[in-house]
Design a protein around this motif. Structure first.
Motif, short mmCIF file in Angstrom:
data_model
loop_
_atom_site.label_atom_id
_atom_site.label_comp_id
_atom_site.label_asym_id
_atom_site.label_seq_id
_atom_site.Cartn_x
_atom_site.Cartn_y
_atom_site.Cartn_z
N GLU A 57 6.43 -19.07 9.21
CA GLU A 57 5.42 -18.50 8.31
C GLU A 57 4.31 -19.53 8.11
OE1 GLU A 57 5.05 -16.94 3.68
OE2 GLU A 57 6.90 -17.82 4.43
N GLY A 58 3.04 -19.05 8.26
CA GLY A 58 1.89 -19.94 8.08
C GLY A 58 1.55 -20.77 9.28
N ALA A 59 2.29 -20.64 10.38
CA ALA A 59 2.01 -21.43 11.58
C ALA A 59 0.77 -20.88 12.27
CB ALA A 59 3.19 -21.42 12.53
N PRO A 60 -0.14 -21.73 12.79
CA PRO A 60 -1.36 -21.24 13.46
C PRO A 60 -1.08 -20.74 14.87
CG PRO A 60 -1.32 -23.62 13.49
CD PRO A 60 -0.13 -23.19 12.66
N ASP A 61 0.06 -21.11 15.46
CA ASP A 61 0.33 -20.69 16.83
C ASP A 61 1.82 -20.83 17.08
OD1 ASP A 61 0.04 -19.81 19.37
OD2 ASP A 61 -1.17 -21.51 20.10
N PHE A 62 2.24 -20.21 18.18
CA PHE A 62 3.64 -20.33 18.58
C PHE A 62 3.91 -21.74 19.12
CE2 PHE A 62 2.93 -15.78 18.75
CZ PHE A 62 4.11 -15.26 18.23
N ASP A 63 5.07 -22.25 18.83
CA ASP A 63 5.48 -23.56 19.34
C ASP A 63 6.90 -23.44 19.88
OD1 ASP A 63 5.63 -26.19 20.01
OD2 ASP A 63 6.10 -26.89 17.97
N PRO A 64 7.08 -23.46 21.22
CA PRO A 64 6.04 -23.67 22.24
C PRO A 64 5.18 -22.43 22.41
CG PRO A 64 8.16 -23.21 23.27
CD PRO A 64 8.42 -23.30 21.78
N PRO A 65 4.05 -22.57 23.16
CA PRO A 65 3.15 -21.42 23.32
C PRO A 65 3.90 -20.26 23.95
CG PRO A 65 2.09 -23.43 24.04
CD PRO A 65 3.53 -23.78 23.77
N LEU A 66 3.47 -19.02 23.53
CA LEU A 66 4.11 -17.80 23.98
C LEU A 66 3.28 -17.16 25.08
CD1 LEU A 66 6.25 -15.58 23.77
CD2 LEU A 66 4.94 -14.59 21.88
N PHE A 67 3.86 -17.03 26.26
CA PHE A 67 3.22 -16.36 27.39
C PHE A 67 4.08 -15.18 27.82
CE2 PHE A 67 1.40 -20.58 27.66
CZ PHE A 67 0.09 -20.36 28.07
N VAL A 68 3.38 -14.11 28.22
CA VAL A 68 4.05 -13.03 28.94
C VAL A 68 3.45 -12.99 30.34
CG1 VAL A 68 4.60 -11.67 26.90
CG2 VAL A 68 2.40 -11.33 28.01
N THR A 69 4.28 -12.73 31.32
CA THR A 69 3.84 -12.80 32.71
C THR A 69 4.28 -11.54 33.43
OG1 THR A 69 4.10 -15.19 32.67
CG2 THR A 69 3.90 -14.14 34.82
N ALA A 70 3.31 -10.93 34.11
CA ALA A 70 3.59 -9.80 34.98
C ALA A 70 3.18 -10.18 36.39
CB ALA A 70 2.85 -8.56 34.51
N GLU A 71 3.97 -9.82 37.34
CA GLU A 71 3.72 -10.17 38.73
C GLU A 71 3.31 -8.92 39.50
OE1 GLU A 71 7.20 -11.95 40.20
OE2 GLU A 71 7.00 -13.79 39.01
N ASP A 72 2.24 -9.09 40.32
CA ASP A 72 1.78 -8.02 41.19
C ASP A 72 1.86 -8.53 42.62
OD1 ASP A 72 0.51 -6.00 42.57
OD2 ASP A 72 -0.94 -5.63 40.98
N PRO A 73 2.69 -7.92 43.46
CA PRO A 73 2.81 -8.42 44.83
C PRO A 73 1.51 -8.34 45.62
CG PRO A 73 4.61 -6.93 44.28
CD PRO A 73 3.60 -6.80 43.18
#
Length: 1941
Positions: free
Chosen positions: A603-619
């Protein structure tokens, strides 16, 4: 008839008369004795030893008088005249006399002077036979002669007879026994018995084996006879007579050499033979049996063998010219042969006929033809040439050369030189050949064979025609080195990708027309290639762009190999790489890597720690993926980067979840590439920040509760709230302080209740601090205060806390010691003094076995403990005895005097009498009894022996005795002494991540207490496991020429580690690993571009390496071998090793069996059947003269070569695949037929067959002439040209490692400096060989080269494990000139140069030894004594110098690198020649009279300088003389001795010493040797049995460890000062006044003995020590004496003046009345305690009141059954309150001077100090001792200023404080006695039973200041207003008067 009756009547009358006379004589005379056992016909054995009893004569006398026995008739026996025992006087021999005839007599004693009656009885004694005689041989000696032709079984020696005089024993047995061990003489003869019994034997010696005079003509052996007990022997000699039965025997050499052109009659050799019967030899004649070609004649008489006609070597069947002649030697009589087989011998004679040159070399054909392919490599022989050249001569006559006439210069012939015969091959030497060149399609060659060593040189020629055939020798060629193509991933099947073509220089099927195209590689199946046009198209597939079809996303590029093969696909192959690139199409949607994401944010954090990434792959490579949040975030808390997919908090101020209902958010994100999309969910868990503290609803809270409110009553409820959520908002309540365990709070509801009974008098109000804590991290708290007021109810009685109180008291606690204080409470009472303590009688007690104590023992316990009525302190009044009672229960009362009526509380005080050890060990923190756990973290795989941890424990009342494991641990070991825990087995995290074991600590107390700790070892994982392959070795096969990507094998490995440490990757290593590839799954394939050729590489051994995924510096790997076998494909043809073969053969080459001419070999680089070659003759085999073995390639003659062409050129074909393959090769064999060589060389020098020459060793140069070898050969030209060689094995060489022989000159020289010590003789075989062709002859001659010796080596001692070391042993006291041992050195030289002389150079300074310099024998030169020197080290030098001298001023130091020196260690073995002795003649010791059995007294020591068993001593006590106190004469020696002595000299008590109080023992000790002659050493030990009052304590400034080393010096100094003998009794650590142990100082207990050997009184000792103060404190001493005290202080009991008793009693009554009046009037509190003696009563122990301190479970108590108490001190303590004033007792004329005493005691000063120790430090010898309970001043304060003390009035009553013998004290006893006060001595003092110190001695000079003994200051005389007289009751107990508070 009547006459007979009358006669009979007269006889009867006479008989009656005789009887009457006898009766009368029996009445009036002494009757003779008679035998009852007279030994008649008794049997005795002849082996009865002299002196042995054999019988006892027995007789009786009618009068009962004594009788005397006698014997006569033989001197062999004697009889004891008194006992009648008959014994053997001389040895008995049955053979001399088998029956002893004796007369035994018995004689009585007739009194009155009459003659004694003697009765004589003749007896016979039978002597029994024993086997005591050995058999005797008769008619000796035994000798015989027998012919060697004697038949088996014939008698050699008849008449072997023996007799035995004994009648007993076994039958006589005779056996043969050789004289020399190992001789088999007894196998040749057998003893045959004809008669055998125990007394006689008859037999004969019979032949058992054939005899041979020439082998053995004399036999000597022994005949041994035995009768089962005795043995005898006799010698036998058998001589063998020679008989004519052996044939003649040849001697000398049976070989000869002759040249084929020698003249007729030439002597070849002389035969020598002799008759085999050497005893009478016959004349010998000779005869020829076989004579090949009738070449020889033999002289019958002389045995000379000569030539009979001209010789022709070529006519012989043997090509080596050897003739076998069979001869016979036969015996004659008068010149005529006997004609039997045993008189004739046949032998074979070998004669070598040497050749001469008369035949030229010849070919087997005139013309040869051969065909070779154009691509034949250089060095290839012409196939199927079948050329053979032969020269039938031998030696140098058969040597010929071969040369080739070739205009092109392309070919060569071999061999260039041959001998005898040889196969000839012609090779392509300077190719290549080219069929396309018309000039190279056919060649015409001429081969010439010519002799080289003859004159003239004979020769012959042959022609060879070589044809060149066309071959496919060009490969297809592409116009580019690589090709590329592009095709869409969605291309339809059949779409053209590219077209690739190649060209070939060859024509036809070998050229471009025959090229076939193909495609291979990983993915080649996706494409098709037209085999003829080279067009590449897309292969057929169901779904282009997907799955198994072309798919850019699956594989964007294909790297393939395009192959062109000529000859219709079977010829040469060329491969080019083709790269096919797929063009991408957007045909795949993006896809998230995970369908569900999880994230956590504060609560009150300015960002995710560690940073939050979502990844989609396109062949698809051309697609762009765009990310967006499509759901779950209506308030826009988060944003997402459309390109990277990173999710952030939208607000820069941080995440705000104030409006959030839950603690998580589910977001939906989308990935879109324009054509397709995909979504995923993200669950974001929001962690509450716990940023709010709980808040109470009010503060403070107020409440009131009744004092008698029951437990559980609700007092108040508190509540708090928290603005946080979840666990951060959950509140827990607890009481922080102020509740004093009287209240409890519900942690969840906050309700506060009464926890236990409240007491207004104990606490009127409570300020309770309540804490509210949330469950967040970190926790937030807040506090509030609850004030609870208690409403009073006054209804309480006093009570003990607890009701049953328990305490322990040490059994050795001194009298007068306060050890416990009763605790009681009355909540209604304020202030002190209102409670009065008392005791209810009787007491109860149990003994150590749990039985109640009854009777007088229980009654006596009532006086053991005293309870102070004011303070409740419990004091020991009498000495404790745990043997009587182990647990005493006192019924105690407490009375509240302020209550109306007084309130009384009852309780019990359970007193356990225990030993000292109370506390168990305690381990170091964080261990605790609540959590007995020790945690240890270590990394796994610690080496064995590594330190894990150190377990330490401590004990407050004893030391730690050691540590142990409760159960053995597999992995750890514990040092029992130090607590060090080490690793003893492998620690493996993967097997067991956590280990446990329990450590138990033991203290040294009694009883032993323990504590345990559970040690939890947590292992930390490390990368300690290596990858493990499924197999230790992998093997695989792959065909050669396999395309890239071909599967070879799949290997697997696993790693037992966890996480990334267990991930495995693979790699290949080793030679040729670049040919293969391995992927992540362990699949091994052929790498792209790798060309596998079995012929160049048939197998590969690689290492497959498996590496885990640990960080680089911590990675572990393992590898296994991978054996890859490259299997064969038939792609090579056979190739001859030579293009042409040449051979020379003699024209008479044998046909049966056929002689091999030459062998052709062709090699095919393929394997198996593909390489199996068969050979065929295709051309040149004219007239079928030769036959070729198709398998081996060996060429044989098929018919005779006589009258045939001299040269043959054979063409030989080699074809693979067992002769059926497509590949073949040809070679040419050139054969030359040669004539024969005639003569062999003949040696001129050396002239004799076995010559010997001498050379010198160590010649100045390496080259030294040995001999000039010379030989001649009668042949001409090369056949007669001689070359010289050395024969080594089967080879002719010019050099050996030591010699060189010049082949032309024949000069034999050395090549190196010879060393005779390395080799003294060389056996050389000289070869003289002619140069004949085709056959050369050689002659051998043996030459022995002897090396002359020079003195070039020094003597050396042989080396062993210790260089040049000798060890000899000699017994001490051995006589001079005794041989000890012998040294042997070695000198490699010979003769006089090897003579060795020995000299002693070091270690013989005293000349104890001498050395025989010629033989190296060492002798003693003196009588040696081991006790003076046990070993000697000598150095001996070996030299060739007989006049060697040693410089006496220069010692020779032994150097192990000098082999001429030897070191000798002479060990002197012990002889028991030294008597034992004690170190001291007299020892002094002391032991306490309280000592138990096995108490250590002292050590004594005796020494024996001998060694081993000779020096081993055993101790014993021979006498224990007892001296009573004051007596100088011993009362005698005590048996058994009260002391024991061990074999190490430790003297201990063997019985209790209490019965020997103050006695002295004089012990006589023996130390006896364990070995003969068992000498004895003696000493005396004076042992005084002391009491503690006899000892002084010496305080030293050193610890006991140092004092022990100086105790002799200390004792000597004390003896000097005291003028006596100081005996040290004990040394221990010093005890300080506060009862703590000082380990830096020591206390030494000593008693002093005067000149009369009596113990000196302590005061006299202290006085003399004071006088010798300067000596004791001398700085030169190695010790420092700080102080000297008496070891114990005796108190002198005094009786109280009886006249004061009445006055004291009256004053007490008046004072009590006065006090009672004031109490009633003023309501003042008072207390009174009247300790009196009531009837005793035993109270049984109440189990319900037992709180667990059951001390009767302790089994270690002391039961001293014989302890005698002669005295018991009166120790009285009086308790008083604290007072710092000093009171002066005024002087009184009747009471003595005044005494000023300190009142130092305070109620807080309670301890368990051993008063015996404190008394030992002071010189206060008062009857009333200093104690913790009070001093004399407290007596003054209680009214004893003018009073007297009396112990008892009634003379008839026993004083309870008197000694145990209940002394009666008169009424005129004196007053109390204190230090500094002179009082008249009472009868108790005068009886001598007590010891006291004169008041004139106030302490030792060394005494430290002590408050109890320092001079008291003067004070004004003050009369205390409350002073009263003290009286005693009838029981002798003081009656104390209470004072006002």
């Amino acid at each position: 008839m009547w006459a007979k009756q009358r006669c009979g009547g007269r006889a009867r009358h006479a008989l009656i008369l005789v009887v009457i006379l006898l009766l009368l004589q029996g009445v009036w005379a002494n009757l003779p004795p008679s035998f009852t056992a007279d030994m008649n016909l008794h049997v005795v054995s002849e082996d009865t030893p002299v002196g042995a009893a054999v019988y006892t004569l027995k007789a009786s006398d009618p009068e009962g008088g004594p009788v005397t026995f006698g014997m006569s008739g033989s001197d062999r026996l004697r009889v004891d005249p008194d006992t009648g025992i008959v014994t053997v006087a001389k040895p008995l021999d049955r053979e001399q006399n088998d029956t002893l005839r004796l007369v035994v007599t018995v004689e009585d004693e007739v009194k009155g002077g009459a003659e004694n009656n003697v009765v004589r009885v003749p007896i016979s004694l039978i002597v029994l036979d024993t086997n005591d005689n050995s058999p005797k041989f008769l008619q000796t000696p035994y000798e015989a002669m027998v012919g060697e032709d004697a038949a088996l079984g014939s008698t050699v020696l008849p008449g072997i007879r023996l007799v035995d005089e004994d009648q007993v024993g076994d039958n006589i047995k005779v056996e043969c026994e050789p004289i020399s061990q190992g001789d088999d003489v007894c196998k040749a003869f057998t003893i045959v018995a004809s008669q055998t019994s125990a007394r006689k034997f008859s037999g004969s010696l019979v032949l058992n084996q054939p005899l041979q005079y020439s082998t053995r003509n004399l036999y000597q052996f022994k005949l041994v006879a035995s009768d089962g007990g005795q043995v005898s022997s006799v010698g036998v000699v058998i001589r063998v007579r020679d008989v004519q039965n052996s044939p003649p025997v040849f001697s000398g050499s049976l070989t000869g050499i002759i040249t084929e052109d020698d003249a007729i009659g030439t002597r070849v050799m002389s035969l020598q033979a002799a008759d085999g019967d050497t005893g009478a030899p016959r004349p010998i004649r000779y005869e020829l049996i076989t004579n090949p070609l009738d070449f020889f004649t033999l002289d019958a008489k002389s045995g000379e063998l000569r030539t009979a006609k001209p010789l022709d070597r070529e006519a012989l069947q043997s090509p080596d010219g050897v003739v076998k002649v069979r001869v016979k030697a036969y015996e004659t009589i008068n010149g005529s042969p006997i004609g039997t087989k045993d008189t004739e011998t046949v032998a074979d004679v070998t004669i070598t006929i040497r050749d001469v040159n008369d035949e030229p070399p010849s070919f087997n054909k005139r013309e040869y033809r051969a065909s070779v392919p154009e691509n034949v490599p250089d060095g290839t022989p012409l196939p199927n040439l079948d050329m053979f050249v032969q020269d039938t001569d031998v030696g140098s006559n058969s040597v010929f050369s071969l040369r080739l006439v070739d205009a092109s210069g392309i070919f060569s012939v071999e061999p260039q030189v041959a001998s005898g015969s040889s196969s000839v091959s012609i090779r392509v030497a300077h190719g290549p050949l080219d069929f396309e060149n018309p000039n190279q399609r056919k060649f015409l060659l001429q081969v010439i064979a010519e002799e080289t060593l003859t004159n003239p040189r004979l020769s012959s020629t042959a022609t060879v025609v070589v044809s060149v055939t066309d071959t496919n020798d060009n490969s297809p060629q592409f116009d580019q080195e690589a090709y590329t193509a592009v095709v869409s991933e969605t291309a339809n099947p059949g779409t053209v990708v590219t077209t690739i073509v190649a060209s070939d220089r060859d024509t036809g099927q070998f050229g471009t027309d025959g090229i076939k195209y193909s495609l291979f590689g990983n993915g080649a199946e996706k494409f098709d290639v037209d085999a003829t046009s080279g067009v590449m198209t897309v292969a057929f597939c169901d779904t282009p762009g997907h799955r198994n079809c072309l798919d850019y996303e699956e594989r964007p590029t294909y790297f393939l190999s395009f192959q062109a093969t000529d000859a219709g696909g079977t010829g040469h192959t060329t491969v080019v790489p083709v790269r096919v690139t797929l063009a991408d199409s957007n045909d795949n949607p993006p896809k998230f890597s995970r369908q569900q994401y999880r994230a956590v944010i504060d609560e009150g954090a300015p960002d995710f720690d560690p940073p939050l990434f979502v990844t989609a792959e396109d062949p698809d490579a051309t697609s762009r993926v765009v990310y967006s949040i499509v759901g779950g975030d209506p308030t826009g808390l988060f944003t997402i980067n459309p390109d990277s997919g990173r999710i952030r908090v939208a607000s820069e101020s941080g995440l705000d979840i104030s409006n959030l209902k839950t603690d998580y958010i589910i977001l939906t994100v989308e990935a879109n590439d324009g054509e397709g999309s995909h979504t995923a969910n993200i669950k974001v868990s929001v962690r509450d920040a716990n940023n709010n503290v709980p808040v109470f609803s009010k503060n403070p809270y107020l409440a009131a509760v009744q004092e008698n409110a029951p437990e559980g009553s609700v007092v108040e409820q508190v509540s708090a709230s928290d603005a946080d959520t979840g666990a951060n908002a959950a509140i827990v309540y607890r009481i922080h302080r102020g509740g004093y365990d009287d209240f409890a709070i519900d942690g969840t509801t906050g309700i506060i209740t009464v926890a236990r009974k409240l007491d207004y008098d104990r606490r009127k109000s409570y300020d309770i601090e309540i804490v509210a804590t949330d469950r967040g991290i970190p926790q937030q708290t807040s506090t509030s205060t609850l004030t609870v007021s208690i409403i009073n109810n006054n209804d309480k009685s006093p009570y003990f806390t607890p009701t049953t109180q328990r305490t322990q008291v040490s059994e050795d606690l001194q009298e007068g010691t306060t050890f416990y204080k009763l605790t009681a409470q009355d909540p209604d009472v304020e202030g002190e003094g209102a409670l009065v303590f008392g005791v209810n009688l009787p007491v109860s007690a149990v003994d150590s076995e749990g039985r109640p104590v009854e009777g007088p023992q229980r009654d006596a316990l009532a006086d053991v403990f005293v309870v102070d009525p004011v303070t409740g302190s419990v004091t020991v009044a009498r000495k404790l005895n745990r043997a009587v009672a182990t647990e005493v229960t006192l019924g105690v009362t407490v009375t509240d005097m302020s209550a109306t009526p007084p309130q009384v509380g009852h309780g019990n005080l359970v007193i356990t009498i225990v030993d000292v050890n109370d506390f168990p060990p305690v381990f170091a923190p964080p261990w605790s009894t609540e959590s007995p756990v020790i945690h240890v973290k270590v990394a796994e795989e610690l080496p064995r022996g590594s330190l894990l941890t150190t377990i330490t424990a401590s004990d407050v009342d004893s030391n730690i005795g050691g540590y142990s494991l409760q159960e053995p641990s597999q992995h750890f070991a514990l040092d029992n002494a130090t607590g060090v825990v080490t690793v003893k087995d492998r620690l493996d995290y993967e097997t067991q991540p956590e280990l446990r074991f329990i450590v138990v600590a033991h203290d040294t107390g009694v009883p032993t207490l323990t504590a345990s700790a559970t040690v939890i070892v947590q292992l930390e994982n490390i990368n300690d496991e290596e990858p493990v392959f499924s197999s230790a070795v992998y093997k695989a096969q792959v065909p050669e020429n396999s395309p890239p990507g071909t599967l070879v094998i799949n290997v697997t490995a696993s790693d037992a580690d966890e996480g990334q440490f267990g991930a495995v990757t693979y790699s290949l290593a080793g030679d040729h690993h670049e040919y293969f590839a391995i992927d992540g799954d362990g699949i091994v394939t052929v790498r792209n571009g790798a060309m596998l050729d079995r012929e160049s590489l048939d197998s590969v051994v690689l290492r497959v390496v498996a590496t885990d995924d640990a960080p680089e510096n911590y990675r572990r790997q393992s590898s296994v071998p991978l054996h890859i076998t490259i299997t064969d494909v038939n792609d090579h043809g056979p190739a001859f090793s030579q293009r042409t073969y040449s051979a020379s053969v003699v024209e008479n080459l044998p046909l049966d069996p056929p002689a091999p001419i030459v062998q052709v070999t062709a090699h095919d680089e393929d394997q198996g059947l593909n390489s199996l070659v068969r050979y065929f003759i295709t051309e040149g085999n004219e007239q079928e003269s030769f036959w070729l073995d198709p398998e081996t390639g060996i060429l044989y003659p098929a018919r005779t070569l006589l009258a045939t062409p001299s040269n043959y050129n054979l063409t030989i074909l080699a074809r693979d695949l067992n002769g059926t393959g497509e590949f073949s090769d040809e070679t040419i064999v050139e054969i030359t037929v040669l004539p024969q060589n005639q003569h062999k060389p003949k040696f001129i020098s050396p002239a004799v067959p076995n010559a010997t020459v001498l050379v010198q060793e160590n010649w100045s140069s390496a080259v030294q002439e040995v001999i000039a070898v010379e030989a001649e050969d009668k042949d001409l030209g090369a056949n007669g040209e001689v070359r010289y060689h050395l024969r080594v094995g089967e080879e002719n060489l010019q050099d050996t490692s030591e010699f060189h022989l010049d082949p032309i000159t024949g000069l034999l020289t050395t090549k190196l400096v010879l060393d005779r010590e390395k080799q003294s003789k060389y056996e050389l075989v000289l070869v003289a060989k002619d140069q004949g062709s085709p056959i050369s002859y050689e002659t051998l001659r043996f030459l022995t080269v002897l090396v002359e010796d020079v003195n070039d080596n020094r003597p050396e001692f042989p080396k062993s494990s210790v260089p040049q070391a000798y060890r000899f042993n000699v017994i001490e006291n051995t006589a001079k000139h005794t041989l000890i041992g012998q040294l042997l050195a070695e000198d490699p030289d010979a003769g006089i140069n090897a003579k060795i002389f020995y000299y002693l150079v070091t270690g013989n300074a005293h000349e104890s030894f001498y050395l025989d310099k010629l033989h190296g024998k060492l002798y003693t030169n003196a009588v040696l004594d081991r006790e003076q020197q046990s070993s000697y080290t000598l150095v001996v030098k070996a030299t060739n110098d007989p006049n060697f001298t040693v410089d006496p001023d220069q010692e020779v130091v032994y150097d192990e690198n000098d082999p001429t020196l030897a070191i000798i260690t002479v060990n002197i073995e012990d002889e028991n020649d030294t008597p034992p002795r004690f170190i001291h003649e007299a020892y002094y010791a002391g032991v306490s009279y309280e000592a138990e059995v096995d108490r250590f007294v002292r050590m004594v020591s005796a020494v024996d300088e001998d060694a081993g068993l000779n020096g081993t001593l055993s101790y014993s006590i021979r006498a224990s003389n007892l001296f009573r106190p004051g007596e100088s004469r011993a009362v005698g020696s005590i048996i058994p001795s009260p002391f024991n002595i061990t074999q190490d000299g430790k003297l201990t008590t063997a019985s209790l010493m209490s019965q020997y109080r103050r006695h002295r023992f004089l012990l006589l000790l023996h130390a006896k040797e364990e070995a003969p002659p068992f000498r004895i050493a003696t000493c005396t030990v004076n042992v005084w049995v002391w009491e503690r009052e006899d000892l002084v304590r010496v305080v030293l400034a050193q610890p006991p460890e140092e004092v022990v080393h100086h105790q002799e010096d200390i004792a000597a100094t004390l003896s000097q000062v005291t003028k006596g003998i100081a005996v040290v009794d004990e040394i221990r650590y010093h005890v300080n006044p506060d009862n703590t142990v000082n380990r830096e100082r020591a206390d030494m207990l000593v008693h002093i003995v005067n000149q009369t050997e009596q113990v000196m009184p302590v005061h006299m000792v202290l006085k003399r020590l004071d006088q010798g103060y300067a000596t004791l404190t001398n700085n030169s001493n190695t010790f420092f004496i700080e102080n000297v005290y008496p070891a114990s202080i005796e108190t002198v009991e005094e009786e109280v003046d009886a006249r004061l008793a009445g006055l004291i009693a009256l004053m007490i009554v008046l004072f009590i009345g006065f006090i009672s009046f004031i109490v009633v009037c003023c309501c003042l509190r008072y207390w009174v305690m009247t300790p009196s003696r009531s009837s005793e009563h035993l109270i049984k122990r109440n189990i319900d009141e037992d709180l667990g301190l059951n001390t009767t479970e302790n089994p270690l108590w002391v039961d001293q059954k014989l302890k005698m108490y002669e005295e018991q001190e009166l120790t009285m303590q009086v308790m008083s309150e604290f007072d710092t004033t000093q009171v002066n007792v005024p002087p009184s004329t009747s009471k003595g001077p005044s005494v000023t005493v300190d009142a130092e005691w305070t109620p807080e000063r309670r301890s368990s100090i051993d008063l015996s120790q404190l008394d030992g430090q002071s010189n206060t010898y008062a009857t009333i001792q200093k104690s913790h309970g009070g001093t004399l001043r407290s007596l003054q304060l209680r009214g004893l200023q003018q009073g007297t003390l009396k112990l008892g009035e009634d003379p008839g009553e026993s004083n309870d404080y008197a000694t145990l013998d209940h002394l009666h004290h008169p009424a005129s006893a004196q007053g109390p006695r204190v230090p500094g006060v002179e009082t008249p001595r009472s009868p108790l003092n005068q009886n001598g039973d007590y010891h006291e110190l004169r008041t004139s001695f106030t302490g030792s000079t060394f005494q430290p200041p002590d408050l109890a003994n320092r001079p008291l200051p003067d004070e004004p005389t003050i009369v205390h207003p409350n002073s009263r007289n003290l009286a005693f009751n009838a029981q002798g107990e003081p009656v104390l008067v209470a004072e006002l508070i």
